[in-house]
Design an enzyme around this catalytic site. Sequence first.
Site, PDB file in Angstrom:
ATOM      1  N   CYS A  22       0.497   4.389   7.968  1.00 56.58           N
ATOM      2  CA  CYS A  22       0.138   3.562   9.634  1.00 56.58           C
ATOM      3  C   CYS A  22      -1.154   3.281   9.682  1.00 56.58           C
ATOM      4  CB  CYS A  22       1.307   3.774  10.761  1.00 56.58           C
ATOM      5  SG  CYS A  22       0.655   2.446  11.995  1.00 56.58           S
ATOM      6  N   LYS A  34       4.454   1.704  -4.436  1.00 52.46           N
ATOM      7  CA  LYS A  34       4.727   1.794  -5.668  1.00 52.46           C
ATOM      8  C   LYS A  34       4.293   0.875  -6.910  1.00 52.46           C
ATOM      9  CE  LYS A  34       5.479  -2.698  -3.402  1.00 52.46           C
ATOM     10  NZ  LYS A  34       4.843  -2.159  -1.923  1.00 52.46           N
ATOM     11  N   GLU A  60       5.548  -6.238  -9.015  1.00 55.01           N
ATOM     12  CA  GLU A  60       6.216  -7.272  -7.694  1.00 55.01           C
ATOM     13  C   GLU A  60       6.977  -8.207  -8.032  1.00 55.01           C
ATOM     14  OE1 GLU A  60       3.379  -7.651  -5.913  1.00 55.01           O
ATOM     15  OE2 GLU A  60       1.460  -6.865  -6.612  1.00 55.01           O
ATOM     16  N   ALA A  61       7.884  -7.663  -8.237  1.00 48.47           N
ATOM     17  CA  ALA A  61       9.091  -8.502  -8.751  1.00 48.47           C
ATOM     18  C   ALA A  61       9.677  -9.041  -7.887  1.00 48.47           C
ATOM     19  CB  ALA A  61      10.940  -7.162  -8.923  1.00 48.47           C
ATOM     20  N   GLN A  62       9.553  -9.098  -6.612  1.00 47.66           N
ATOM     21  CA  GLN A  62       9.695 -10.565  -5.197  1.00 47.66           C
ATOM     22  C   GLN A  62       9.121 -11.352  -5.767  1.00 47.66           C
ATOM     23  OE1 GLN A  62       7.579  -7.846  -4.871  1.00 47.66           O
ATOM     24  NE2 GLN A  62       5.597  -8.877  -4.102  1.00 47.66           N
ATOM     25  N   PHE A 114       1.051  -1.181   0.234  1.00 50.37           N
ATOM     26  CA  PHE A 114       0.438  -0.141  -0.145  1.00 50.37           C
ATOM     27  C   PHE A 114       0.543   1.325   0.124  1.00 50.37           C
ATOM     28  CE2 PHE A 114      -2.476  -3.236   2.957  1.00 50.37           C
ATOM     29  CZ  PHE A 114      -3.099  -3.213   2.004  1.00 50.37           C
ATOM     30  N   SER A 115       2.210   1.415  -0.391  1.00 53.42           N
ATOM     31  CA  SER A 115       3.138   2.238  -0.253  1.00 53.42           C
ATOM     32  C   SER A 115       2.870   2.993  -1.752  1.00 53.42           C
ATOM     33  CB  SER A 115       4.239   1.604  -0.071  1.00 53.42           C
ATOM     34  OG  SER A 115       4.954   1.060  -0.741  1.00 53.42           O
ATOM     35  N   CYS A 173       3.857   1.311  10.787  1.00 55.22           N
ATOM     36  CA  CYS A 173       5.208   2.379  10.863  1.00 55.22           C
ATOM     37  C   CYS A 173       6.086   0.872  12.297  1.00 55.22           C
ATOM     38  CB  CYS A 173       5.189   2.995  11.586  1.00 55.22           C
ATOM     39  SG  CYS A 173       4.767   3.142  13.625  1.00 55.22           S
TER      40      CYS A 173
HETATM   41  P1  ADP Z   1       1.340  -0.700  -3.845  1.00 55.52           P
HETATM   42  O1  ADP Z   1       1.669  -1.079  -5.774  1.00 55.52           O
HETATM   43  O2  ADP Z   1       2.668  -0.589  -2.704  1.00 55.52           O
HETATM   44  O3  ADP Z   1       0.902  -1.796  -2.699  1.00 55.52           O
HETATM   45  P2  ADP Z   1      -0.541   0.830  -4.645  1.00 55.52           P
HETATM   46  O4  ADP Z   1       0.401   1.853  -5.816  1.00 55.52           O
HETATM   47  O5  ADP Z   1      -1.635  -0.228  -5.829  1.00 55.52           O
HETATM   48  O6  ADP Z   1       0.294   0.946  -3.321  1.00 55.52           O
HETATM   49  O7  ADP Z   1      -1.297   1.867  -3.877  1.00 55.52           O
HETATM   50  C1  ADP Z   1      -1.068   3.039  -3.540  1.00 55.52           C
HETATM   51  C2  ADP Z   1      -2.431   3.791  -2.610  1.00 55.52           C
HETATM   52  O8  ADP Z   1      -3.065   2.371  -1.978  1.00 55.52           O
HETATM   53  C3  ADP Z   1      -2.922   4.995  -2.209  1.00 55.52           C
HETATM   54  O9  ADP Z   1      -2.317   5.827  -3.319  1.00 55.52           O
HETATM   55  C4  ADP Z   1      -3.656   4.795  -1.276  1.00 55.52           C
HETATM   56  O10 ADP Z   1      -5.152   4.791  -2.288  1.00 55.52           O
HETATM   57  C5  ADP Z   1      -4.165   3.436  -0.974  1.00 55.52           C
HETATM   58  N1  ADP Z   1      -3.837   3.064  -0.064  1.00 55.52           N
HETATM   59  C6  ADP Z   1      -4.644   1.784   0.977  1.00 55.52           C
HETATM   60  N2  ADP Z   1      -3.876   1.581   2.587  1.00 55.52           N
HETATM   61  C7  ADP Z   1      -3.102   2.663   2.079  1.00 55.52           C
HETATM   62  C8  ADP Z   1      -2.246   3.468   3.399  1.00 55.52           C
HETATM   63  N3  ADP Z   1      -2.087   2.030   4.204  1.00 55.52           N
HETATM   64  N4  ADP Z   1      -0.875   4.308   2.521  1.00 55.52           N
HETATM   65  C9  ADP Z   1      -1.260   4.296   2.203  1.00 55.52           C
HETATM   66  N5  ADP Z   1      -1.843   4.415   0.782  1.00 55.52           N
HETATM   67  C10 ADP Z   1      -2.819   3.397   0.780  1.00 55.52           C
HETATM   68 MG    MG Z   2       1.797  -3.099  -5.694  1.00 60.76          MG
HETATM   69 ZN    ZN Z   3       2.580   3.635  13.619  1.00 55.53          ZN
END
Ligand code: ADP
Ligand code: MG
Ligand code: ZN
Length: 189
Positions: free
Chosen positions: A145, A22, A89-91, A19-20, A177
């Site tokens: 977080c 990527k 999803e390179a992992q 959810f970061s 976090c």
């Molecule tokens: P990743 O590929 O890292 O899993 P994504 O690019 O698919 O992440 O999704 C990012 C989106 O997820 C953010 O823009 C937001 O809308 C959503 N999101 C859901 N939960 C969270 C969270 N805990 N922190 C940040 N974004 C989140």
């Molecule tokens: Mg992703």
């Molecule tokens: Zn926290």
Amino acid sequence: MTLTPKYSGWIEVICGPMFSGKTEELIRRLVRAQIAKQRVAIFKPSTDNRFAEDYIVSHNQRKIKSLQVQETNKILDYKDKADVFGIDEAQFFDSSIVAICRSLANSGKRVVVAGLEKDYLTNSFGSMPDLLVDAEYITKVNAICMQCGDPANYSHRISSEQKQVVVGETDKYEALCRRCYIEKTGNKK
Ligand code: ADP
Ligand code: MG
Ligand code: ZN
């Protein structure tokens, strides 16, 4: 990343917990390459046996067409068909992904890789460490977080399954976090 090579290929890695953002960042970079009329080929791991056209979709529903490959080596078939290679999803790819990314970069391609650098137990995930070692550019993104709102660098599994790979979304994982991850799991590693 204001300056990129003119004469050489390179590898960019985008890493961080679930959810970061990527995939969001990967899509942003690849769409911009498409706008610049560069040929873009995008890959994600697959359980499927064939080449299938599909989409990479981020949690905020941005998407971009991608190809699924069963054999990682098939990515190299696209060497003459694309200038920019995106890998999500390179992992989850087998370890040959490292040599493939290198080979593409060595032959002048831009390779943009996104993936989880660590699993829910904070162990390194798949070939991500090797990709990070080889990359010219690394972007680490944080989630938020779910417990306290601080930047989150950990993927906490809420479900009780214990395999390293359990595919799931907010039903199975939450971003935490450092402090909240230790508090909830006792894992101080
Ligand atoms: P990743 O590929 O890292 O899993 P994504 O690019 O698919 O992440 O999704 C990012 C989106 O997820 C953010 O823009 C937001 O809308 C959503 N999101 C859901 N939960 C969270 C969270 N805990 N922190 C940040 N974004 C989140
Ligand atoms: Mg992703
Ligand atoms: Zn926290």
